[in-house]
Write an enzyme that holds these catalytic residues in place. Structure first.
Site, mmCIF file in Angstrom:
data_model
loop_
_atom_site.group_PDB
_atom_site.id
_atom_site.type_symbol
_atom_site.label_atom_id
_atom_site.label_comp_id
_atom_site.label_asym_id
_atom_site.label_seq_id
_atom_site.Cartn_x
_atom_site.Cartn_y
_atom_site.Cartn_z
ATOM 1 N N ARG A 1 -36.990 52.394 5.723
ATOM 2 C CA ARG A 1 -36.260 51.647 4.695
ATOM 3 C C ARG A 1 -35.320 50.639 5.351
ATOM 4 O O ARG A 1 -34.572 50.982 6.272
ATOM 5 C CB ARG A 1 -35.448 52.584 3.805
ATOM 6 C CG ARG A 1 -36.251 53.708 3.176
ATOM 7 C CD ARG A 1 -37.176 53.210 2.093
ATOM 8 N NE ARG A 1 -37.931 54.311 1.491
ATOM 9 C CZ ARG A 1 -38.833 54.151 0.539
ATOM 10 N NH1 ARG A 1 -39.111 52.947 0.074
ATOM 11 N NH2 ARG A 1 -39.480 55.194 0.050
ATOM 12 N N CYS A 2 -35.349 49.424 4.845
ATOM 13 C CA CYS A 2 -34.488 48.368 5.402
ATOM 14 C C CYS A 2 -33.735 47.659 4.282
ATOM 15 O O CYS A 2 -34.162 47.668 3.129
ATOM 16 C CB CYS A 2 -35.329 47.350 6.180
ATOM 17 S SG CYS A 2 -36.113 48.007 7.655
ATOM 18 N N GLU B 1 -17.739 56.835 6.066
ATOM 19 C CA GLU B 1 -18.292 55.999 7.135
ATOM 20 C C GLU B 1 -17.307 54.922 7.587
ATOM 21 O O GLU B 1 -17.287 54.513 8.745
ATOM 22 C CB GLU B 1 -19.575 55.344 6.619
ATOM 23 C CG GLU B 1 -20.251 54.385 7.563
ATOM 24 C CD GLU B 1 -21.429 53.699 6.899
ATOM 25 O OE1 GLU B 1 -21.607 52.485 7.117
ATOM 26 O OE2 GLU B 1 -22.176 54.365 6.153
ATOM 27 N N HIS C 1 -19.530 58.645 -6.110
ATOM 28 C CA HIS C 1 -20.569 59.325 -5.328
ATOM 29 C C HIS C 1 -20.303 59.102 -3.856
ATOM 30 O O HIS C 1 -19.902 58.010 -3.445
ATOM 31 C CB HIS C 1 -21.949 58.786 -5.682
ATOM 32 C CG HIS C 1 -23.011 59.154 -4.682
ATOM 33 N ND1 HIS C 1 -23.576 60.414 -4.641
ATOM 34 C CD2 HIS C 1 -23.570 58.460 -3.675
ATOM 35 C CE1 HIS C 1 -24.460 60.458 -3.650
ATOM 36 N NE2 HIS C 1 -24.474 59.287 -3.048
ATOM 37 N N CYS D 1 -22.089 60.023 0.110
ATOM 38 C CA CYS D 1 -23.240 60.541 0.835
ATOM 39 C C CYS D 1 -22.826 61.715 1.724
ATOM 40 O O CYS D 1 -21.657 62.112 1.745
ATOM 41 C CB CYS D 1 -23.873 59.441 1.677
ATOM 42 S SG CYS D 1 -24.670 58.152 0.698
ATOM 43 N N GLU E 1 -24.197 64.538 -1.845
ATOM 44 C CA GLU E 1 -25.474 65.026 -1.340
ATOM 45 C C GLU E 1 -25.263 66.362 -0.629
ATOM 46 O O GLU E 1 -24.499 66.438 0.322
ATOM 47 C CB GLU E 1 -26.074 64.016 -0.369
ATOM 48 C CG GLU E 1 -26.409 62.670 -1.004
ATOM 49 C CD GLU E 1 -27.076 61.734 -0.025
ATOM 50 O OE1 GLU E 1 -28.198 62.038 0.422
ATOM 51 O OE2 GLU E 1 -26.490 60.695 0.301
ATOM 52 N N HIS F 1 -34.775 61.912 -0.541
ATOM 53 C CA HIS F 1 -35.361 61.177 0.574
ATOM 54 C C HIS F 1 -36.789 61.641 0.885
ATOM 55 O O HIS F 1 -37.488 61.015 1.668
ATOM 56 C CB HIS F 1 -34.487 61.319 1.826
ATOM 57 C CG HIS F 1 -33.133 60.701 1.660
ATOM 58 N ND1 HIS F 1 -32.050 61.424 1.205
ATOM 59 C CD2 HIS F 1 -32.692 59.435 1.867
ATOM 60 C CE1 HIS F 1 -30.994 60.630 1.148
ATOM 61 N NE2 HIS F 1 -31.355 59.422 1.538
#
Length: 267
Positions: free
Chosen positions: A26-27, A117, A153, A155, A177, A206
């Site tokens: 995926r990009c 992140e 949300h 990750c 997640e 995923h």
């Protein structure tokens, strides 16, 4: 999550072939933030109004990406502090939320998938980041009525060291997640007595496989060992845009059936 909004905000530009790997094969094409950010027109209102008209008897959730995540997944101008650019994005998203509310949408999600992140590597820089990142999330949602439900949300992340910061964001519901973590990520919410509601993912989006009703029933029952049912929302791990309809429809049908079975067991 970012390209769609960047295409409609002033101050953003895109390359034609500047693809960056996201995960697996995926990009994405991260936008280039080159100037002051503003929102010239509504970005999602027509889509959400259409969806709400299709199912008028069920609440439709508006879906937006938050300022910190848009910042983190873009190439950012370096002639001013990142916090200033984030603040501009926050006000642009606030405008969108106001229009969603005016269109009758009473449940709005502001995704901050990249919140953890974005943390600085140096410990001494963390308090400053947390301050402006939380403030910018609050700016995006500050115009809503008390009756409008705000979701966010995040990750996969370790939340132990930022749980108080998450509480300060004051979202009514946070979805995270967790399906690949054995629910380890949830324990901190129980430990600190988190009062808001939590939507832990019950299956991994995923993967192209369709999870069975039985395995989702088991996962929901495991979640109920950590958090009380009044706090739980049952949902997939994350968004479904990387999956095909042949995977999405049976997976969601199985998830809804699993919820019905667990409710009947606990009735």
């Amino acid at each position: 999550m970012v390209e769609y909004f960047g295409e409609q905000l002033n101050g953003f530009a895109f390359s034609q072939n500047g693809w960056v790997q996201s995960y697996g094969s995926r990009c994405v094409k991260p936008p280039h933030i080159f100037g002051d950010v503003s929102r010239p027109a509504p970005m999602t209102v027509d889509w959400i109004k259409f969806a709400q008209d299709v199912v008028p008897n069920k609440p439709m959730k508006g879906m937006l990406t938050g300022p910190v995540t848009i910042l983190a997944w873009s190439f950012v101008r370096d002639d001013q502090p990142r916090s200033e650019t984030s603040r501009q994005i926050a006000f642009a998203i606030q405008d969108e939320i106001t229009d969603l509310e005016n269109a009758g949408i009473e449940m709005i999600q502001v995704d901050e998938a990249a919140f953890k992140e974005g943390y600085p590597l140096r410990k001494e820089d963390i308090p400053t980041y947390e301050k402006w990142a939380v403030e910018d999330f609050l700016i995006t949602t500050s115009s809503v009525k008390d009756t409008t439900q705000i979701h966010t949300h995040m990750c996969y992340s370790e939340f132990n060291d930022i749980i108080k910061t998450i509480e300060a964001m004051d979202a009514d519901v946070i979805s995270i997640e967790t399906s690949r973590s054995g629910n380890e990520l949830l324990k901190v919410f129980e430990t600190v007595g988190y009062k808001q509601e939590v939507g832990p993912g019950v299956y991994d989006i995923h993967s192209p496989r369709v999870p069975s009703v039985e395995e989702m029933v088991k996962q929901i029952e495991l979640l109920l060992e950590v958090l009380p049912e009044r706090q739980l929302w049952i949902n997939p791990d994350c968004g479904l845009k990387t999956r095909g309809w042949a995977e999405v429809e049976p997976s969601l049908k199985n998830m809804v059936e699993a919820v019905k079975i667990v409710r009947e067991k606990r009735a």
